[in-house]
Design a protein around this motif. Structure first.
Motif, PDB file in Angstrom:
ATOM      1  N   ARG A 290       0.808  -1.213   0.000  1.00 50.13           N
ATOM      2  CA  ARG A 290       0.000   0.000   0.000  1.00 50.13           C
ATOM      3  C   ARG A 290       0.845   1.268   0.000  1.00 50.13           C
ATOM      4  O   ARG A 290       0.334   2.361  -0.257  1.00 50.13           O
ATOM      5  N   ASN A 291       2.139   1.135   0.323  1.00 47.57           N
ATOM      6  CA  ASN A 291       2.953   2.351   0.361  1.00 47.57           C
ATOM      7  C   ASN A 291       4.305   2.226  -0.348  1.00 47.57           C
ATOM      8  O   ASN A 291       4.963   3.239  -0.565  1.00 47.57           O
ATOM      9  N   VAL A 292       4.746   1.008  -0.690  1.00 44.10           N
ATOM     10  CA  VAL A 292       6.006   0.852  -1.416  1.00 44.10           C
ATOM     11  C   VAL A 292       5.854  -0.223  -2.491  1.00 44.10           C
ATOM     12  O   VAL A 292       4.996  -1.109  -2.400  1.00 44.10           O
ATOM     13  N   ASP A 293       6.699  -0.129  -3.514  1.00 43.81           N
ATOM     14  CA  ASP A 293       6.697  -1.131  -4.583  1.00 43.81           C
ATOM     15  C   ASP A 293       7.670  -2.270  -4.304  1.00 43.81           C
ATOM     16  O   ASP A 293       7.534  -3.365  -4.853  1.00 43.81           O
ATOM     17  N   GLY A 294       8.654  -2.011  -3.477  1.00 45.98           N
ATOM     18  CA  GLY A 294       9.632  -3.030  -3.133  1.00 45.98           C
ATOM     19  C   GLY A 294      10.431  -2.582  -1.932  1.00 45.98           C
ATOM     20  O   GLY A 294      10.431  -1.406  -1.554  1.00 45.98           O
ATOM     21  N   LEU A 295      11.117  -3.536  -1.287  1.00 47.68           N
ATOM     22  CA  LEU A 295      11.858  -3.256  -0.064  1.00 47.68           C
ATOM     23  C   LEU A 295      13.344  -3.548  -0.231  1.00 47.68           C
ATOM     24  O   LEU A 295      13.729  -4.550  -0.846  1.00 47.68           O
TER      25      LEU A 295
END
Length: 481
Positions: free
Chosen positions: A64-69
């Motif tokens: 919900r807030n990032v595309d990847g970590l």
């Protein structure tokens, strides 16, 4: 298509290692026109009880807030076994993830092989400085990187027919306090030693300072070496000999690997190499800290720096002395703003001198002498500015903390928080209350947004009907999904 957002899980930006890796991440993200969101938690499963609540931040990062970590695993997994590290990453699947510093089977990882560097610096202490009685401040038991370095350390001692007295072997947690405590234990044990190898620079810096406060001369009585290559090690007295990790490149490589995953491909794990940096803490004399015979820009030079090198070379060839100094001053400022290592410009000056003909004319010799002095003065100014800024922030934070501690009602606390953020130069922020802790102590079931940018106080919703939304504007949501 939306702007890609990279999430970074880490623990503490006051740690120079993590700060340097993050600068590499940010510089690469800027080039790719991506955003970066940092989730600052703490060391997972830390014996320090107060660190557990900080790890709520790690739970917030999701699709919900990032595309990847990008997970700086060496920072948050200090106390985790290999199995627990795998579990940590498995909990966040199928979100694309990259591990920095710790290899995680089945996931893209960028790591550093420090074994050769440790072996090289130990051989240096034995052969060049005649050290025979070694002490070790290692990492936490089970920490993969630290264990690899320790094996290299012991193997190299074995090559020289030297043994490590078990009483001279301490475990550490990579923080400065661990270096202080380890040295106190070593000195109280009464077993003599003339070399101290530390598995990171923070412990080494603290260890050297503690030795000298105890009347032990560094390096005359005890040689001290570290591992990482953080900037602080260059400016202490005596400057720290260390095994330097390519910290900036770790961050850049992590972004490139995450990009490969997001583009639908499978990246190959990367293993970067270290280099030994010899300074005075091991007994070496002060020496030139740059490569005088360098003829080509080194691999670590950025595209912007390469362009500056070419332009400055042209100005030297044209005899444009003032233009050269002005251009160098501007290039140093650009490198500083990008968070890159200013000391590399001493290497770049070698490249420029070679490209411009490398003549021995007195005027050119004086020009490059002045240029190197300018690099040194710029580094000193930047370090001084950072210290002053850190002291000011600390004083401001203490004042804000005292103000918040005196607020016993939420409305007053939020009012003072808004004023405090303004004093820090922050235009706004989000404050969420985490409630309804479930079966796992550190995992809350609900978050309630009580403060938003511009001092807005969201209306309190009925918790029985949580709002689940997109990337922002969520008043309250369940964290269990």
């Amino acid at each position: 298509s939306h702007q890609r957002m990279i999430g970074v899980l880490t623990a503490d930006l006051t740690d120079a290692y993590q700060a340097a890796v993050l600068r590499g991440i940010e510089s690469s993200a800027i080039e790719k026109e991506a955003g970066v969101v940092c989730f600052f938690g703490s060391r997972i499963d830390s014996p320090v009880v107060t660190e557990a609540t900080a790890n709520i931040a790690h739970r917030i990062a999701d699709r919900r807030n990032v595309d990847g970590l990008i997970v700086i695993s060496t920072a948050i997994a200090t106390f985790l076994s290999a199995e627990r590290v795998r579990e940590f990453f498995a909990e966040r699947r199928p979100l694309p993830q990259v591990s920095v510093g710790v290899r995680v089977p089945g996931l893209p990882s960028v790591t550093v092989d420090g074994s050769d560097g440790v072996a090289a610096v130990v051989r240096h202490l034995i052969k060049d400085h005649g050290r025979r009685r070694f002490a070790l401040i290692g990492g936490p038991p089970g920490h993969a990187e630290a264990e690899d370095r320790k094996r290299a350390f012991l193997s190299t001692l074995g090559e020289a027919a030297l043994d490590l007295d078990p009483r001279l072997c301490c475990s550490g947690t990579f923080v400065q306090e661990a270096g202080v405590e380890a040295v106190k234990r070593l000195l109280s044990g009464g077993v003599p030693f003339d070399a101290l190898v530390c598995m990171n620079d923070r412990m080494a810096i603290a260890a050297a300072e503690t030795l000298m406060r105890s009347g032990v001369k560094v390096p005359d009585d005890v040689a001290v070496v570290g591992f990482d290559g953080i900037e602080e090690g260059r400016s202490i007295t005596p400057p720290l000999t260390t095994v330097e990790q390519p910290l900036h490149e770790l961050g850049v490589s992590a972004v490139e690997m995450l990009w490969t995953v997001l583009d639908g491909s499978t990246p190959v794990d990367r293993v970067l190499t270290c280099s030994v940096i010899l300074r005075e803490s091991c007994g070496c004399l002060p020496k030139r800290n740059y490569r005088a015979r360098l003829t080509e820009p080194p691999r670590e030079a950025s595209d912007t720096e390469r362009a500056s090198i070419a332009e400055l070379s042209d100005r030297v060839r044209a005899g444009n002395t003032e233009g050269f100094i002005a251009g160098l001053n501007s290039a140093l400022a650009t490198t500083a703003v990008a968070g890159r290592d200013l000391a590399r410009w001493n290497d770049y000056l070698s490249v420029i001198r070679h490209a411009s003909g490398g003549g021995a004319a007195r005027s050119e010799v004086e020009l490059f002498e002045f240029a190197r002095v300018l690099v040194g003065e710029t580094i000193n100014r930047l370090q001084a500015a950072r210290r002053i800024a850190a002291e000011k922030r600390s004083a401001t934070l203490r004042s804000i903390s005292a103000s918040l501690a005196g607020a016993f009602e939420l409305p007053l606390l939020l009012e003072r928080l808004e004023a405090g953020l303004s004093r820090l130069g922050i235009s706004g922020g989000y404050l969420a209350l985490f409630e309804g802790f479930g079966s796992r102590e550190s995992v809350p079931e609900w978050s309630r947004l009580v403060f938003a940018p511009g001092g807005r106080r969201p209306a309190v919703q009925d918790r029985s009907t949580p709002a689940v939304g997109g990337r922002c504007g969520v008043e309250e949501r369940s964290l269990g999904s």
